[in-house]
Design a protein around this motif. Structure first.
Motif, PDB file in Angstrom:
ATOM      1  N   ASN A  60      31.823 -11.741  31.640  1.00 35.62           N
ATOM      2  CA  ASN A  60      33.158 -11.781  31.139  1.00 35.62           C
ATOM      3  C   ASN A  60      33.298 -12.940  29.933  1.00 35.62           C
ATOM      4  O   ASN A  60      32.837 -13.237  28.825  1.00 35.62           O
ATOM      5  CB  ASN A  60      33.514 -13.959  32.356  1.00 35.62           C
ATOM      6  N   PRO A  61      34.835 -12.818  28.519  1.00 30.70           N
ATOM      7  CA  PRO A  61      34.478 -12.519  27.751  1.00 30.70           C
ATOM      8  C   PRO A  61      34.777 -13.971  27.081  1.00 30.70           C
ATOM      9  O   PRO A  61      34.848 -14.206  26.464  1.00 30.70           O
ATOM     10  CB  PRO A  61      36.523 -12.100  27.418  1.00 30.70           C
ATOM     11  N   GLU A  62      35.106 -14.557  28.263  1.00 33.17           N
ATOM     12  CA  GLU A  62      35.071 -16.462  27.724  1.00 33.17           C
ATOM     13  C   GLU A  62      33.341 -16.608  27.693  1.00 33.17           C
ATOM     14  O   GLU A  62      33.919 -17.777  26.666  1.00 33.17           O
ATOM     15  CB  GLU A  62      35.346 -16.891  28.937  1.00 33.17           C
ATOM     16  N   PHE A  76      42.258 -14.892  21.781  1.00 33.20           N
ATOM     17  CA  PHE A  76      41.287 -13.921  21.610  1.00 33.20           C
ATOM     18  C   PHE A  76      40.474 -13.415  22.625  1.00 33.20           C
ATOM     19  O   PHE A  76      40.094 -12.316  22.551  1.00 33.20           O
ATOM     20  CB  PHE A  76      40.089 -14.480  20.448  1.00 33.20           C
ATOM     21  N   THR A  77      40.062 -14.773  23.661  1.00 35.64           N
ATOM     22  CA  THR A  77      39.911 -13.768  24.589  1.00 35.64           C
ATOM     23  C   THR A  77      40.496 -12.913  25.782  1.00 35.64           C
ATOM     24  O   THR A  77      39.872 -12.347  26.135  1.00 35.64           O
ATOM     25  CB  THR A  77      38.803 -15.110  25.825  1.00 35.64           C
ATOM     26  N   CYS A 171      44.481  -5.162  17.467  1.00 38.27           N
ATOM     27  CA  CYS A 171      43.563  -5.485  17.600  1.00 38.27           C
ATOM     28  C   CYS A 171      42.599  -5.442  16.640  1.00 38.27           C
ATOM     29  O   CYS A 171      41.697  -6.222  16.807  1.00 38.27           O
ATOM     30  CB  CYS A 171      42.578  -5.100  19.111  1.00 38.27           C
ATOM     31  N   ASN A 172      43.437  -5.939  15.330  1.00 35.25           N
ATOM     32  CA  ASN A 172      43.023  -6.054  13.982  1.00 35.25           C
ATOM     33  C   ASN A 172      42.168  -7.447  13.460  1.00 35.25           C
ATOM     34  O   ASN A 172      40.471  -7.378  13.246  1.00 35.25           O
ATOM     35  CB  ASN A 172      43.730  -5.542  12.491  1.00 35.25           C
ATOM     36  N   ASP A 173      42.785  -8.015  14.312  1.00 37.38           N
ATOM     37  CA  ASP A 173      42.519  -9.402  13.747  1.00 37.38           C
ATOM     38  C   ASP A 173      41.161  -9.830  14.752  1.00 37.38           C
ATOM     39  O   ASP A 173      40.753 -10.949  14.438  1.00 37.38           O
ATOM     40  CB  ASP A 173      43.762 -11.015  14.369  1.00 37.38           C
ATOM     41  N   LEU A 174      41.274  -9.388  15.776  1.00 36.06           N
ATOM     42  CA  LEU A 174      40.217  -9.222  16.588  1.00 36.06           C
ATOM     43  C   LEU A 174      39.146  -9.200  16.451  1.00 36.06           C
ATOM     44  O   LEU A 174      38.426  -9.477  16.701  1.00 36.06           O
ATOM     45  CB  LEU A 174      40.731  -9.291  18.479  1.00 36.06           C
ATOM     46  N   ILE A 175      39.162  -7.858  16.098  1.00 39.65           N
ATOM     47  CA  ILE A 175      38.004  -7.398  14.849  1.00 39.65           C
ATOM     48  C   ILE A 175      37.316  -8.198  14.476  1.00 39.65           C
ATOM     49  O   ILE A 175      36.142  -8.140  14.442  1.00 39.65           O
ATOM     50  CB  ILE A 175      38.217  -6.019  14.640  1.00 39.65           C
ATOM     51  N   LEU A 176      38.201  -8.741  13.206  1.00 41.58           N
ATOM     52  CA  LEU A 176      37.539  -9.926  12.092  1.00 41.58           C
ATOM     53  C   LEU A 176      37.037 -10.984  12.838  1.00 41.58           C
ATOM     54  O   LEU A 176      36.058 -11.519  12.552  1.00 41.58           O
ATOM     55  CB  LEU A 176      39.310  -9.784  11.401  1.00 41.58           C
TER      56      LEU A 176
END
Length: 261
Positions: A60-62, A76-77, A171-176
């Motif tokens: 679960n990404p949470e 982001f989740t 998903c650049n912001d997700l990687i950051l």
């Protein structure tokens, strides 16, 4: 029986990727492989082994707690869940395409070789084959071949993922955010933090690998069809052998035409 895996091939980084040219494909056909036909058909007993799933994908990404603020963490989740969904779909479609190609019996398989096997199979089965320079790149009258359906699904998935993850960088912001979160808990040694660091690292590596694989696949496909006219005479040599010996499947072509040196 056949080949396939849901795990994409490892890629070195797109910056270090050498653009494929005419000579690279011709080398695959003329130098690394020899032509051979075998009158006695043998049964292939090789089967693809499933790859172990990366654990973070089924978690679960949470649990990653990507941000202290609830609203930001939820954003982001959800984005991470969406990336995982696309990654799994890409792997499954790529895996089925590889299965249809009979990848399991191709030594040092790569996508460019797979396209050659696919194209020879199509030409051996279809009288009219048209090359176009956009998705799906190949148009045929006989649409019942499983390799054609697998190819269209695969190339469509590559195109969609390339647009989203390479061109738009969704998903650049997700990687950051993941990198930032790893730095914040880097020095924490409690059990929960250690497990969270492990899954955050896995998530980052998976996303980066996914993007690299998509970009490399898109470039390989484009390169093949850009130099198609120069490759055509060499490909026709394989097609002639296939037709003369009634080799009409990817499996037979892999077994009886392309011999590993």
């Amino acid at each position: 029986m056949g080949c396939g895996t849901i795990k994409p091939d490892k890629r070195t980084g797109i910056k270090n990727r050498k653009s494929l040219c005419d000579a690279d494909f011709l080398l695959l056909i003329k130098t690394r492989f020899t032509f051979q036909c075998n009158e006695n058909e043998t049964i292939c007993h090789r089967f693809p082994l499933p790859e172990e799933m990366i654990k973070v994908v089924v978690k679960n990404p949470e649990i990653l707690k990507l941000d202290r603020q609830s609203s930001s963490s939820n954003y982001f989740t959800k984005k991470l869940s969406s990336v995982f969904k696309d990654y799994l779909q890409f792997c499954n479609i790529e895996g089925y395409f590889s299965l249809c190609l009979h990848k399991v019996c191709l030594k040092q398989y790569n996508l460019s070789l797979g396209i050659i096997v696919m194209y020879v199979t199509i030409l051996a089965n279809c009288d009219k084959v048209k090359i176009i320079y956009k998705n799906p790149y190949i148009e045929v009258e006989n649409k019942d071949l499983c390799i054609i359906k697998a190819w269209k699904d695969y190339v469509q998935m590559v195109e969609n993922a390339y647009e989203a993850y390479v061109q738009q960088g969704v998903c650049n912001d997700l990687i950051l955010k993941i990198r930032k979160r790893i730095r914040k808990i880097q020095n924490l040694n409690d059990r929960i933090s250690c497990k969270r660091k492990k899954y955050l690292t896995q998530a980052q590596e998976l996303i980066e690998k996914f993007i690299n694989n998509v970009e490399a696949s898109k470039n390989t496909i484009s390169d093949f069809f850009k130099c198609y006219k120069k490759l055509y005479p060499s490909l026709q040599e394989l097609v002639k052998i296939a037709k003369e010996n009634k080799l009409t499947t990817c499996e037979k072509i892999v077994h009886f035409i392309i011999k590993k040196q």
